[in-house]
Design an enzyme around this catalytic site. Structure first.
Site, PDB file in Angstrom:
ATOM      1  N   TRP A   1       0.808  -1.220   0.000  1.00 46.99           N
ATOM      2  CA  TRP A   1       0.000   0.000   0.000  1.00 46.99           C
ATOM      3  C   TRP A   1       0.834   1.259   0.000  1.00 46.99           C
ATOM      4  CZ3 TRP A   1      -4.438  -0.542  -2.028  1.00 46.99           C
ATOM      5  CH2 TRP A   1      -5.043  -1.802  -1.977  1.00 46.99           C
TER       6      TRP A   1
ATOM      7  N   ASP B   1      -1.718   6.512   6.019  1.00 51.36           N
ATOM      8  CA  ASP B   1      -2.813   5.630   5.610  1.00 51.36           C
ATOM      9  C   ASP B   1      -3.094   4.675   6.764  1.00 51.36           C
ATOM     10  OD1 ASP B   1      -4.486   3.724   4.564  1.00 51.36           O
ATOM     11  OD2 ASP B   1      -3.253   3.287   2.801  1.00 51.36           O
TER      12      ASP B   1
ATOM     13  N   LYS C   1     -12.643  -1.773   7.135  1.00 49.57           N
ATOM     14  CA  LYS C   1     -11.866  -2.758   7.875  1.00 49.57           C
ATOM     15  C   LYS C   1     -12.161  -2.624   9.376  1.00 49.57           C
ATOM     16  CE  LYS C   1      -8.607  -2.241   4.109  1.00 49.57           C
ATOM     17  NZ  LYS C   1      -8.473  -3.537   3.470  1.00 49.57           N
TER      18      LYS C   1
END
Lengths: 361, 361
Positions: free
Chosen positions: B102, B172, B196
């Protein structure tokens, strides 16, 4: 309490059958032991939901094979920026026909990326009519021509697809998509937030002619690139899966009800009932849009003064009719009659209007 | 069937109590006579839902008043492009620390807008460790430093907030937000897809220090401008209302359960149970991440060969444990243990692992 008739302009009413299915499946989707909102977008279960929704939408709207259908997060406003980024070279001219509030919004999002040329503007006429096609001043070599198929606030819509020659026609169909048969092949790009005629809030649909995806457009992040979304079947990143699922249920319901031909009949009947009630009220109710372009979806109307407006909103709500207050930018009242609004709801509203006039006229 | 234990990396498991409330309210939200998904985002009902969700999230995460909290459509990938557009001047350098998949994605989205400088890169080491802070090479005058707080695929996370001086730290937090107490004031910007730890798919949260919103950034559409979203309380356009509502229910559930302190305890206990099982298996199960940075949220692990991997996935699913297959880019298995995964689920998995090893070891 019992379900009301919800005339909201969007997010808007959904079919009770669709909501009941979503309710039934909320904790356990088809025996998987989890909700669809909890499942991976890359798992077999959601992939099936996604593919079925696309197939059904293609069937519903008779989308030709040379068009991609994208399901994207972000609303129509996001698409208004992205279409300029994707399909116009930096500083290239693009033609915009402005027929109401949302045509202006489309320009506001695009003007950082294209040389916006207003080909025609209904604002001097108070957005009571759509500028006639023969009065449009189109540019040479425009990247596209942009129209707003239906203006949700001002309550007018194109009743025919305008001919713009070889330049691709781009259209914001947020508030009238799938409300009647449309020849998709007449358009380069159709986009819509789903929360009015197509399903739930939180997802947009973009229908785009595939050859346009080869245009270079402007430097931009991959996440802003329609071609990348198309190449990955709208799973370039995690899509709004639950919204996609609910859209799929709603599209399937529309097919079961008879498809866009049937909804064209229903929507014509519903809007005729309303306009007849307004026009037959001796001026107590007013709608000032030119009859030829009156929207079947969003009907703004006015009573003689603001006191009556507030009373109408309060009393209609007490009578089981929700969200009839007009948009703040134009005031008055507004009834939105999307696909999921039954004729019975409009009949109830018209009956209420007659009664309200007798008591207050 | 009965609800399973769902170890999906996202969209991910939600608390049954939250799903039950959404189910109960699906056709009629608090007696209004319509679903929350059908109500206008500008009506009193949804405005209350939105404000309560923000207040609860601020309480849950102890967000200081000088930070804006935004609720936006589009996922974390969209934010990776927007943060560059909003907070860096054209061509300005921005520092990125890459600790997994990511981190690389963040660069791919930003590189069109900023001069990306990789301050440290864990890839040469196979993403088994996070580059030590004293090995980072930071730029003079960087617009920001970007990190990925938790890497969902490679399974590692920062256990402390790195000190980057006066340059704003952007992070993030998609897969670890609200999983333990975090000092928000140490960050310039925190962003996360909600699917999530925070709630449902289809909505992102951005927590940004308000003074940063005054940065000019780069020419862009209004819909891409965080300051515009902040000025309109995330209602610049129609937000994903249902997703926002479900996020609110989930945040309220987290507060009722004891807040982030309680989830820090639970998440430590759950991940310790898993890592102990892996490390105590005599090498049958393997996790190669440096112990100091092992993720509490996403635990990738491997069995001796691919036949056993496939058998583990099939048999665990038959035993009521969903989505244990590893991400395709690394293979193997993966268990995601977000806030809504109960200890009982992890205990069931660990028991299954022991049994599976006995039968196949």
């Amino acid at each position: 309490m019992a379900r009301v008739y919800n005339f909201s302009a969007g997010p808007a009413t959904l079919p009770e059958a669709v909501l009941r299915q979503a309710q039934d499946e909320m904790l356990d989707w088809r025996g998987v032991g989890a909700s669809i909102v909890e499942l991976s977008h890359r798992g077999a279960e959601f992939m099936e939901v996604a593919a079925q929704a696309e197939a059904d939408l293609r069937a519903l709207m008779a989308v030709p094979d040379d068009y991609a259908v994208l399901f994207l997060g972000g609303g129509a406003t996001t698409q208004q920026a992205l279409l300029a980024l994707n399909f116009a070279a930096p500083g290239q001219v693009a033609d915009y026909v402005v027929s109401g509030h949302w045509g202006k919004t489309a320009i506001r999002q695009a003007r950082h990326y294209v040389d916006v040329h207003v080909a025609a503007d209904g604002e001097p006429g108070g957005f009571r009519d759509i500028p006639a096609r023969d009065a449009w001043v189109l540019s040479e070599d425009a990247a596209y021509v942009h129209i707003t198929a239906n203006e949700t606030i001002h309550g007018l819509e194109y009743r025919d697809t305008p001919d713009v020659g070889d330049v691709p026609l781009f259209a914001d169909f947020s508030s009238s998509i799938a409300s009647e048969p449309v020849d998709v092949s007449r358009y380069g790009l159709i986009y819509a937030g789903a929360q009015k005629n197509l399903g739930p809030v939180g997802i947009s649909v973009v229908i785009v002619r595939r050859d346009l995806l080869e245009r270079a457009g402007q430097p931009r992040a991959d996440i802003f690139t329609y071609a990348s979304h198309a190449a990955r079947d709208s799973m370039l990143n995690t899509p709004p899966t639950w919204n996609w699922y609910l859209l799929g249920l709603n599209v399937k319901w529309m097919l079961e009800q008879g498809g866009v031909e049937e909804f064209a009949r229903r929507n014509a009947a519903k809007s005729a009932l309303m306009y007849t009630a307004i026009d037959g009220s001796g001026g107590f109710y007013r709608n000032e849009v030119a009859p030829a372009v009156r929207s079947r979806m969003n009907i703004p109307f006015f009573v003689p003064d603001e006191t009556l407006t507030a009373r109408f909103v309060a009393e209609s709500r007490a009578a089981g009719m929700l969200a009839l207050k007009g948009h703040k930018s134009v005031g008055g009242l507004r009834a939105s009659l999307y696909n999921a609004m039954p004729l019975e709801g409009v009949q109830a509203l018209v009956d209420f209007m007659r009664d309200f006039q007798q008591r207050n006229g």
